[in-house]
Design an enzyme around this catalytic site. Structure first.
Site, PDB file in Angstrom:
ATOM      1  N   CYS A 129      45.675  47.625  49.972  1.00  0.00           N
ATOM      2  CA  CYS A 129      46.402  46.880  49.086  1.00  0.00           C
ATOM      3  C   CYS A 129      48.313  47.536  49.535  1.00  0.00           C
ATOM      4  O   CYS A 129      48.788  46.976  48.966  1.00  0.00           O
ATOM      5  CB  CYS A 129      46.683  46.288  48.041  1.00  0.00           C
ATOM      6  SG  CYS A 129      44.593  45.542  48.641  1.00  0.00           S
ATOM      7  N   HIS A 255      52.335  43.397  45.271  1.00  0.00           N
ATOM      8  CA  HIS A 255      51.124  43.082  45.676  1.00  0.00           C
ATOM      9  C   HIS A 255      50.793  42.022  44.871  1.00  0.00           C
ATOM     10  O   HIS A 255      50.063  41.347  43.582  1.00  0.00           O
ATOM     11  CB  HIS A 255      50.416  44.181  46.068  1.00  0.00           C
ATOM     12  CG  HIS A 255      48.754  44.007  46.192  1.00  0.00           C
ATOM     13  ND1 HIS A 255      48.479  43.627  47.332  1.00  0.00           N
ATOM     14  CD2 HIS A 255      47.650  44.305  45.686  1.00  0.00           C
ATOM     15  CE1 HIS A 255      47.211  43.215  47.225  1.00  0.00           C
ATOM     16  NE2 HIS A 255      46.425  43.703  46.238  1.00  0.00           N
ATOM     17  N   ASN A 285      45.259  36.692  48.506  1.00  0.00           N
ATOM     18  CA  ASN A 285      45.140  38.118  48.763  1.00  0.00           C
ATOM     19  C   ASN A 285      45.111  38.460  49.358  1.00  0.00           C
ATOM     20  O   ASN A 285      44.165  38.856  50.515  1.00  0.00           O
ATOM     21  CB  ASN A 285      44.237  39.175  47.534  1.00  0.00           C
ATOM     22  CG  ASN A 285      44.607  40.786  47.454  1.00  0.00           C
ATOM     23  OD1 ASN A 285      45.018  40.903  48.282  1.00  0.00           O
ATOM     24  ND2 ASN A 285      43.829  41.391  46.571  1.00  0.00           N
TER      25      ASN A 285
HETATM   26  N1  ACO Z   1      33.207  32.404  39.323  1.00  0.00           N
HETATM   27  C1  ACO Z   1      31.909  32.088  37.816  1.00  0.00           C
HETATM   28  N2  ACO Z   1      31.933  32.707  37.856  1.00  0.00           N
HETATM   29  C2  ACO Z   1      32.051  34.745  37.778  1.00  0.00           C
HETATM   30  C3  ACO Z   1      33.330  35.049  38.869  1.00  0.00           C
HETATM   31  C4  ACO Z   1      33.065  33.279  39.182  1.00  0.00           C
HETATM   32  N3  ACO Z   1      33.641  33.086  41.116  1.00  0.00           N
HETATM   33  N4  ACO Z   1      32.761  35.990  39.721  1.00  0.00           N
HETATM   34  C5  ACO Z   1      31.999  36.431  38.645  1.00  0.00           C
HETATM   35  N5  ACO Z   1      31.861  35.364  37.374  1.00  0.00           N
HETATM   36  C6  ACO Z   1      31.214  36.404  36.757  1.00  0.00           C
HETATM   37  C7  ACO Z   1      30.199  36.865  36.383  1.00  0.00           C
HETATM   38  O1  ACO Z   1      29.191  37.400  37.320  1.00  0.00           O
HETATM   39  C8  ACO Z   1      30.544  37.517  35.101  1.00  0.00           C
HETATM   40  O2  ACO Z   1      29.230  37.061  34.209  1.00  0.00           O
HETATM   41  P1  ACO Z   1      28.297  37.489  33.215  1.00  0.00           P
HETATM   42  O3  ACO Z   1      29.154  37.406  31.866  1.00  0.00           O
HETATM   43  O4  ACO Z   1      27.368  36.483  32.836  1.00  0.00           O
HETATM   44  O5  ACO Z   1      27.476  38.447  33.900  1.00  0.00           O
HETATM   45  C9  ACO Z   1      31.471  36.731  34.563  1.00  0.00           C
HETATM   46  O6  ACO Z   1      31.801  35.789  35.253  1.00  0.00           O
HETATM   47  C10 ACO Z   1      32.885  37.991  34.084  1.00  0.00           C
HETATM   48  O7  ACO Z   1      32.720  39.014  35.224  1.00  0.00           O
HETATM   49  P2  ACO Z   1      33.878  40.163  35.339  1.00  0.00           P
HETATM   50  O8  ACO Z   1      33.407  40.587  36.828  1.00  0.00           O
HETATM   51  O9  ACO Z   1      33.204  40.456  34.143  1.00  0.00           O
HETATM   52  O10 ACO Z   1      35.217  38.438  35.250  1.00  0.00           O
HETATM   53  P3  ACO Z   1      36.444  39.215  34.713  1.00  0.00           P
HETATM   54  O11 ACO Z   1      36.677  38.889  33.602  1.00  0.00           O
HETATM   55  O12 ACO Z   1      36.780  40.901  35.066  1.00  0.00           O
HETATM   56  O13 ACO Z   1      37.329  38.374  36.326  1.00  0.00           O
HETATM   57  C11 ACO Z   1      38.189  39.497  38.255  1.00  0.00           C
HETATM   58  C12 ACO Z   1      37.112  39.403  37.166  1.00  0.00           C
HETATM   59  C13 ACO Z   1      39.382  38.141  38.154  1.00  0.00           C
HETATM   60  C14 ACO Z   1      37.818  39.768  39.476  1.00  0.00           C
HETATM   61  C15 ACO Z   1      39.230  40.527  37.818  1.00  0.00           C
HETATM   62  O14 ACO Z   1      38.360  41.561  37.251  1.00  0.00           O
HETATM   63  C16 ACO Z   1      40.529  40.835  38.218  1.00  0.00           C
HETATM   64  O15 ACO Z   1      40.963  40.409  38.190  1.00  0.00           O
HETATM   65  N6  ACO Z   1      40.400  41.951  38.736  1.00  0.00           N
HETATM   66  C17 ACO Z   1      41.282  42.405  39.353  1.00  0.00           C
HETATM   67  C18 ACO Z   1      40.900  42.954  40.765  1.00  0.00           C
HETATM   68  C19 ACO Z   1      41.436  42.450  41.832  1.00  0.00           C
HETATM   69  O16 ACO Z   1      41.426  41.246  41.945  1.00  0.00           O
HETATM   70  N7  ACO Z   1      40.647  43.084  43.284  1.00  0.00           N
HETATM   71  C20 ACO Z   1      41.828  42.281  44.326  1.00  0.00           C
HETATM   72  C21 ACO Z   1      40.780  43.356  45.726  1.00  0.00           C
HETATM   73  S1  ACO Z   1      41.999  44.308  44.880  1.00  0.00           S
HETATM   74  C22 ACO Z   1      43.146  45.169  44.803  1.00  0.00           C
HETATM   75  O17 ACO Z   1      43.970  43.847  45.531  1.00  0.00           O
HETATM   76  C23 ACO Z   1      44.130  46.205  44.639  1.00  0.00           C
END
Ligand code: ACO
Length: 332
Positions: A129, A255, A285
């Site tokens: 990214c 980004h 993204n």
């Molecule tokens: N829909 C519903 N529930 C979901 C989904 C979904 N799409 N995805 C995950 N869950 C559930 C998980 O299974 C988990 O359930 P559990 O508590 O029963 O185990 C719960 O939601 C929480 O999961 P987390 O992974 O802890 O969710 P979080 O609040 O961290 O959000 C997210 C996830 C949005 C990916 C967040 O971590 C984030 O924004 N991370 C940044 C990563 C990113 O944007 N990466 C892009 C690529 S890398 C880059 O560009 C640099």
């Protein structure tokens, strides 16, 4: 052979100190298939509410089956060349991508050939990214060293081809796309000149963002924390090198990983929310394409205007990060 191919004169290859890469044109392309959050919720255990509240993403656009990064890169490159006008001879093509058409050879030569630029040097840069910001630094180096007078830099990725469509944790996050800029040799103090860079990496964080068994995988919460810290840190570094305070920034284009990350970086830096440009809601993204697509969209919408002090900052797999500054020029 090289001299003949790129058409750079011996005189212009003599390194000169006072040359900078200057933005001359931007272009963008996104594929036509739109995937909404409701489309995803119809086949995955997720909802529009979950995706929107966690990421800000509402739609993303993806290539048709068989579609490739080079298809998108050629379309965006063509748009940038058209915007640059008829005098836009190109000496080098740099493609930032993490989803090349093939592992070997690089995709940039095929993109150059597709644009009618066969013969010019063409190569890929992969910093996930952060790839576009790294690509800017590479293009700036080619121009500053007088190796090239005009560089076409394209950021393009097709993460839909490496994201597991059955994985609700990653499938909602990405879209496909390409953004391109034409950079020309110019004066360091003219509008559009790249002013400063801050680049970094830490391979100890390699496991945060990977491809395993052919599918994209990431540690979401750790990526979130690193993205905010590193994007803000790189931004602070480049602002210091440029001699700007955060309050001097008219347009922050980070980004586009997700809306919460962009807002958190803006707040951490002290850049007002109305100066933080986003298009992640519409395109998701798009990895290497994310910053040039956001720039092209903000420019087309008149949200980034001539004279704006522009700050770019990115974080990506590797881990890698990078930031750059420029004053936005008059562009068509
Ligand atoms: N829909 C519903 N529930 C979901 C989904 C979904 N799409 N995805 C995950 N869950 C559930 C998980 O299974 C988990 O359930 P559990 O508590 O029963 O185990 C719960 O939601 C929480 O999961 P987390 O992974 O802890 O969710 P979080 O609040 O961290 O959000 C997210 C996830 C949005 C990916 C967040 O971590 C984030 O924004 N991370 C940044 C990563 C990113 O944007 N990466 C892009 C690529 S890398 C880059 O560009 C640099």
């Amino acid at each position: 052979m090289w001299e003949k191919s790129v058409g750079v004169t011996a005189e212009s290859r003599t390194p000169q100190r006072e040359r900078s890469a200057v933005f001359a044109a931007v272009g963008a392309h996104v594929p036509s298939i739109v995937v909404t959050n409701d489309d995803l919720a119809a086949r995955l255990d997720t909802s529009d509410e979950w995706i929107t509240s966690r990421t800000g993403i509402r739609t993303r656009q993806v290539v048709e089956p068989g579609g490739s990064t080079s298809d998108l890169a050629i379309a965006a490159g063509m748009a940038a060349l058209r915007a640059a006008g008829s005098d836009a001879s190109i000496d080098a093509v740099v493609l930032a991508t993490s989803t090349p058409d093939r592992l070997v050879p690089a995709t940039a030569p095929a993109v150059a050939a597709g644009l009618g630029l066969a013969g010019v040097p063409a190569f890929d840069v992969d910093a996930v990214c952060s790839g576009f910001v790294y690509g800017l630094a590479v293009a700036n180096g080619l121009i500053a060293a007088a190796t090239a007078d005009r560089v076409l830099l394209i950021g393009a990725d097709t993460f839909s081809t490496i994201v597991d469509p059955t994985d609700r944790a990653t499938a909602p996050l990405f879209g496909d796309g390409a953004g391109a800029v034409v950079l020309r040799a110019g004066e360091p103090d003219e509008p559009g000149a790249l002013l400063a860079f801050e680049l970094g990496s830490d391979g100890a964080l390699a496991e945060l963002i990977t491809v395993r068994d052919g599918w994209f995988a990431m540690q979401g919460q750790a990526v979130y924390r690193q993205a905010v810290t590193r994007m803000a840190g790189a931004a602070r570094g480049v602002l210091a090198r440029t001699g700007w305070e955060p309050g001097d920034v008219d347009s922050f284009v980070g980004h586009q990983a997700n809306l919460r990350i962009l807002r958190a970086v803006g707040a951490d830096l002290g850049v007002d929310a109305d100066r933080v440009h986003t298009n992640v809601t519409e395109v998701g993204n798009t990895v290497s394409a994310s910053i040039p697509l956001a720039l092209a969209h903000a420019h087309a919408a008149g949200r980034i205007r001539a004279g704006h002090r522009v700050l770019l900052s990115a974080f990506g797999g590797g881990a890698t990060w990078g930031a750059a500054t420029l004053v936005w020029p008059e562009l068509s």
